[in-house]
Design a protein around this motif. Structure first.
Motif, PDB file in Angstrom:
ATOM      1  N   VAL A 131       0.963  -1.242   0.110  1.00 14.70           N
ATOM      2  CA  VAL A 131      -0.044   0.034  -0.258  1.00 14.70           C
ATOM      3  C   VAL A 131       1.107   1.251  -0.031  1.00 14.70           C
ATOM      4  O   VAL A 131       0.468   2.209  -0.653  1.00 14.70           O
ATOM      5  CB  VAL A 131      -0.771   0.056   1.251  1.00 14.70           C
ATOM      6  CG1 VAL A 131      -1.811   1.164   1.236  1.00 14.70           C
ATOM      7  CG2 VAL A 131      -1.868  -1.175   1.334  1.00 14.70           C
ATOM      8  N   MET A 132       2.097   1.108   0.627  1.00 11.17           N
ATOM      9  CA  MET A 132       2.804   2.329   1.037  1.00 11.17           C
ATOM     10  C   MET A 132       3.545   2.803  -0.480  1.00 11.17           C
ATOM     11  O   MET A 132       3.604   4.032  -0.941  1.00 11.17           O
ATOM     12  CB  MET A 132       4.081   2.243   1.640  1.00 11.17           C
ATOM     13  CG  MET A 132       4.665   3.052   2.217  1.00 11.17           C
ATOM     14  SD  MET A 132       6.208   2.705   3.524  1.00 11.17           S
ATOM     15  CE  MET A 132       7.110   1.626   2.633  1.00 11.17           C
ATOM     16  N   LYS A 133       3.725   1.846  -1.242  1.00  3.26           N
ATOM     17  CA  LYS A 133       4.418   1.957  -2.597  1.00  3.26           C
ATOM     18  C   LYS A 133       3.473   2.948  -3.552  1.00  3.26           C
ATOM     19  O   LYS A 133       4.008   3.519  -4.456  1.00  3.26           O
ATOM     20  CB  LYS A 133       4.615   0.676  -3.230  1.00  3.26           C
ATOM     21  CG  LYS A 133       5.984   0.076  -2.809  1.00  3.26           C
ATOM     22  CD  LYS A 133       6.052  -1.117  -3.706  1.00  3.26           C
ATOM     23  CE  LYS A 133       7.560  -1.763  -3.082  1.00  3.26           C
ATOM     24  NZ  LYS A 133       7.731  -2.998  -3.651  1.00  3.26           N
ATOM     25  N   LEU A 134       2.043   2.996  -3.179  1.00  2.00           N
ATOM     26  CA  LEU A 134       1.251   3.817  -4.062  1.00  2.00           C
ATOM     27  C   LEU A 134       0.952   5.127  -3.676  1.00  2.00           C
ATOM     28  O   LEU A 134       0.588   5.932  -4.363  1.00  2.00           O
ATOM     29  CB  LEU A 134      -0.215   3.166  -3.872  1.00  2.00           C
ATOM     30  CG  LEU A 134      -0.357   1.747  -4.240  1.00  2.00           C
ATOM     31  CD1 LEU A 134      -1.691   1.351  -3.971  1.00  2.00           C
ATOM     32  CD2 LEU A 134      -0.113   1.356  -5.671  1.00  2.00           C
ATOM     33  N   ALA A 135       1.550   5.502  -2.632  1.00  2.00           N
ATOM     34  CA  ALA A 135       1.585   6.905  -2.296  1.00  2.00           C
ATOM     35  C   ALA A 135       2.606   7.768  -2.849  1.00  2.00           C
ATOM     36  O   ALA A 135       3.715   7.401  -3.362  1.00  2.00           O
ATOM     37  CB  ALA A 135       2.070   6.967  -0.653  1.00  2.00           C
ATOM     38  N   CYS A 136       2.512   9.266  -3.091  1.00  2.00           N
ATOM     39  CA  CYS A 136       3.071  10.127  -3.760  1.00  2.00           C
ATOM     40  C   CYS A 136       4.084  11.014  -2.838  1.00  2.00           C
ATOM     41  O   CYS A 136       4.591  11.973  -3.222  1.00  2.00           O
ATOM     42  CB  CYS A 136       2.388  10.682  -4.823  1.00  2.00           C
ATOM     43  SG  CYS A 136       0.983  11.632  -4.159  1.00  2.00           S
ATOM     44  N   GLY A 137       3.315  10.941  -1.577  1.00  2.00           N
ATOM     45  CA  GLY A 137       3.737  11.995  -0.564  1.00  2.00           C
ATOM     46  C   GLY A 137       5.127  11.397  -0.089  1.00  2.00           C
ATOM     47  O   GLY A 137       5.585  10.203  -0.432  1.00  2.00           O
ATOM     48  N   ARG A 170       9.125   8.492   4.174  1.00  2.00           N
ATOM     49  CA  ARG A 170      10.383   8.308   4.979  1.00  2.00           C
ATOM     50  C   ARG A 170      10.194   7.803   6.175  1.00  2.00           C
ATOM     51  O   ARG A 170      10.544   6.809   6.498  1.00  2.00           O
ATOM     52  CB  ARG A 170      11.176   9.528   5.000  1.00  2.00           C
ATOM     53  CG  ARG A 170      12.600   9.304   5.882  1.00  2.00           C
ATOM     54  CD  ARG A 170      13.470  10.609   5.978  1.00  2.00           C
ATOM     55  NE  ARG A 170      13.872  10.855   4.780  1.00  2.00           N
ATOM     56  CZ  ARG A 170      15.187  10.562   4.284  1.00  2.00           C
ATOM     57  NH1 ARG A 170      15.835   9.404   4.991  1.00  2.00           N
ATOM     58  NH2 ARG A 170      15.674  10.789   2.876  1.00  2.00           N
ATOM     59  N   VAL A 171       9.107   8.561   6.812  1.00  2.00           N
ATOM     60  CA  VAL A 171       8.611   7.933   8.300  1.00  2.00           C
ATOM     61  C   VAL A 171       8.087   6.754   8.290  1.00  2.00           C
ATOM     62  O   VAL A 171       8.339   6.053   9.101  1.00  2.00           O
ATOM     63  CB  VAL A 171       7.667   9.118   8.816  1.00  2.00           C
ATOM     64  CG1 VAL A 171       6.923   8.617  10.166  1.00  2.00           C
ATOM     65  CG2 VAL A 171       8.197  10.618   8.924  1.00  2.00           C
ATOM     66  N   ASN A 172       7.247   6.285   7.111  1.00  2.00           N
ATOM     67  CA  ASN A 172       6.595   5.067   7.110  1.00  2.00           C
ATOM     68  C   ASN A 172       7.573   4.035   6.649  1.00  2.00           C
ATOM     69  O   ASN A 172       7.594   2.912   7.500  1.00  2.00           O
ATOM     70  CB  ASN A 172       5.649   4.941   5.909  1.00  2.00           C
ATOM     71  CG  ASN A 172       4.480   6.008   6.019  1.00  2.00           C
ATOM     72  OD1 ASN A 172       4.585   7.066   5.795  1.00  2.00           O
ATOM     73  ND2 ASN A 172       3.243   5.551   6.250  1.00  2.00           N
ATOM     74  N   ILE A 173       8.501   4.198   6.145  1.00  2.00           N
ATOM     75  CA  ILE A 173       9.936   3.361   5.937  1.00  2.00           C
ATOM     76  C   ILE A 173      10.409   2.976   7.216  1.00  2.00           C
ATOM     77  O   ILE A 173      10.867   1.970   7.441  1.00  2.00           O
ATOM     78  CB  ILE A 173      10.593   3.925   4.799  1.00  2.00           C
ATOM     79  CG1 ILE A 173       9.885   3.824   3.467  1.00  2.00           C
ATOM     80  CG2 ILE A 173      12.032   2.947   4.593  1.00  2.00           C
ATOM     81  CD1 ILE A 173      10.819   4.442   2.546  1.00  2.00           C
ATOM     82  N   ILE A 174      10.966   3.993   7.834  1.00  2.00           N
ATOM     83  CA  ILE A 174      11.756   4.059   9.077  1.00  2.00           C
ATOM     84  C   ILE A 174      11.118   3.239  10.187  1.00  2.00           C
ATOM     85  O   ILE A 174      11.393   2.393  10.708  1.00  2.00           O
ATOM     86  CB  ILE A 174      11.950   5.401   9.740  1.00  2.00           C
ATOM     87  CG1 ILE A 174      13.143   6.085   8.674  1.00  2.00           C
ATOM     88  CG2 ILE A 174      12.718   5.438  11.030  1.00  2.00           C
ATOM     89  CD1 ILE A 174      13.322   7.545   9.153  1.00  2.00           C
ATOM     90  N   TYR A 175       9.585   3.711  10.307  1.00  2.00           N
ATOM     91  CA  TYR A 175       8.804   2.859  11.417  1.00  2.00           C
ATOM     92  C   TYR A 175       8.752   1.424  10.855  1.00  2.00           C
ATOM     93  O   TYR A 175       8.843   0.444  11.700  1.00  2.00           O
ATOM     94  CB  TYR A 175       7.290   3.714  11.440  1.00  2.00           C
ATOM     95  CG  TYR A 175       6.739   3.092  12.822  1.00  2.00           C
ATOM     96  CD1 TYR A 175       6.891   3.405  13.896  1.00  2.00           C
ATOM     97  CD2 TYR A 175       5.635   2.222  12.223  1.00  2.00           C
ATOM     98  CE1 TYR A 175       6.173   2.519  14.997  1.00  2.00           C
ATOM     99  CE2 TYR A 175       4.869   1.559  13.320  1.00  2.00           C
ATOM    100  CZ  TYR A 175       5.133   1.820  14.750  1.00  2.00           C
ATOM    101  OH  TYR A 175       4.535   1.033  15.619  1.00  2.00           O
TER     102      TYR A 175
END
Length: 317
Positions: free
Chosen positions: A186-192, A195-200
């Protein structure tokens, strides 16, 4: 201008994916999938029923097994609607918030399963390395506390995942790689900024699955050291035999999980079919094989199941 602004909001629906290139025969693929779900749900429910109704199985080892069966049922039920919807009905759409809800439950039950596998490794460690203190160490309150801790840890760690995704804009594609919602997918579909999502997400994997795996390995190193100190070869084999089912379960849980994580990290170098294959292995292997392995390998459970079905068979004669 209005259309451009809309593209930066959350999409109302996302599209799930079956098996790329095999869309024409997905209805036939749904048959073995239904069989696997039936085995997973029925098998784990039988394990729970047998342990609950048999007083001599009210021991730490089997209580942990009942916790494992419960998480397998929860994981299966979390994915059942979308998997059958895609393969049986060819309906690929899922509402955005429903996707986030499903993602939360899949990751929560996965985290709980990892924690319970660690608790089962600790159970084997105490049983083999310190058998005289087994009943004093693994008391009922401690076992219940470990189960509650596994559940609380899973919920607390996974709650931020949908919250962090909801703050993002989705202006890319709406097609997911799997037949269920998975956080990196799901995260890969975001355009914003993600970084926070990846780190968490990375911290979450290391602090839960990573830490659990390390302690499981340490437990088995200590178990192996103790087993090698046993004088007789028969005693060594008997001690190791009590760990076989758990070692097998750990492997079928962690290997697909690690491969799936690597695929999402280096996904540009892999085929879509590999994505789907590993995702489905992660989804089905543990819930389907756990009840089969423990039923066949554990003599106490096997004998009780045999007696139950033999008794039911006599009623219809």
């Amino acid at each position: 201008m209005e259309l451009i602004n809309k593209s930066f909001f959350q999409p109302p629906t996302l599209l799930l994916t079956g098996i790329p290139g095999l869309e024409a025969i997905q209805i036939w693929i749904s048959i073995p999938l239904c069989v696997m779900y039936l085995i997973a749900l029925l098998g784990n429910c039988i394990i729970l029923f047998v342990i609950k109704t048999t007083s001599r199985l009210h021991e730490p080892q089997y209580i942990f097994l009942s916790m494992l069966a419960t998480t397998d049922v929860g994981l299966s039920l979390s994915t059942l609607p979308t998997v059958l919807m895609v393969f049986l009905l060819n309906h690929r759409e899922i509402e955005f918030h429903s996707c986030l809800t499903q993602m939360f439950f899949i990751h929560t039950f996965s985290s709980m399963e990892s924690a319970i596998l660690l608790a089962m490794a600790f159970d084997r460690f105490v049983a083999i390395c310190n058998p005289l203190h087994y009943t004093m160490v693994l008391t009922s309150p401690r076992i219940i506390g470990m189960g509650i801790a596994a559940m609380v840890r899973g919920v607390v760690l996974m709650v931020p995942l949908p919250i962090l995704l909801k703050r993002l804009s989705f202006c890319k594609d709406v097609i997911l790689s799997h037949c269920y919602c998975y956080h990196p997918d799901v995260m890969k579909l975001a355009c914003g900024p993600v970084r926070v999502n990846i780190i968490y997400g990375l911290s979450l994997v290391l602090c839960s699955f990573g830490v659990d795996a390390v302690f499981i390995v340490i437990s088995y190193i200590l178990i192996l050291k103790t087993v090698l100190d046993i004088a007789s070869e028969d005693g060594q084999l008997k001690a190791l035999n009590t760990c076989v089912s758990h070692i097998f379960t750990v492997c079928i849980f962690y290997v697909p999980l690690i491969v799936l994580a690597l695929i999402h990290r280096f996904g540009t170098f892999t085929s879509p079919l590999l994505h789907v294959t590993m995702a489905n292995l992660f989804l089905f292997l543990t819930p389907v094989l756990n009840p089969l392995v423990y039923s066949l390998k554990t003599k106490q459970i096997r004998s009780v199941i045999y007696k139950v079905f033999k008794g039911r068979g006599n009623l219809f004669k």
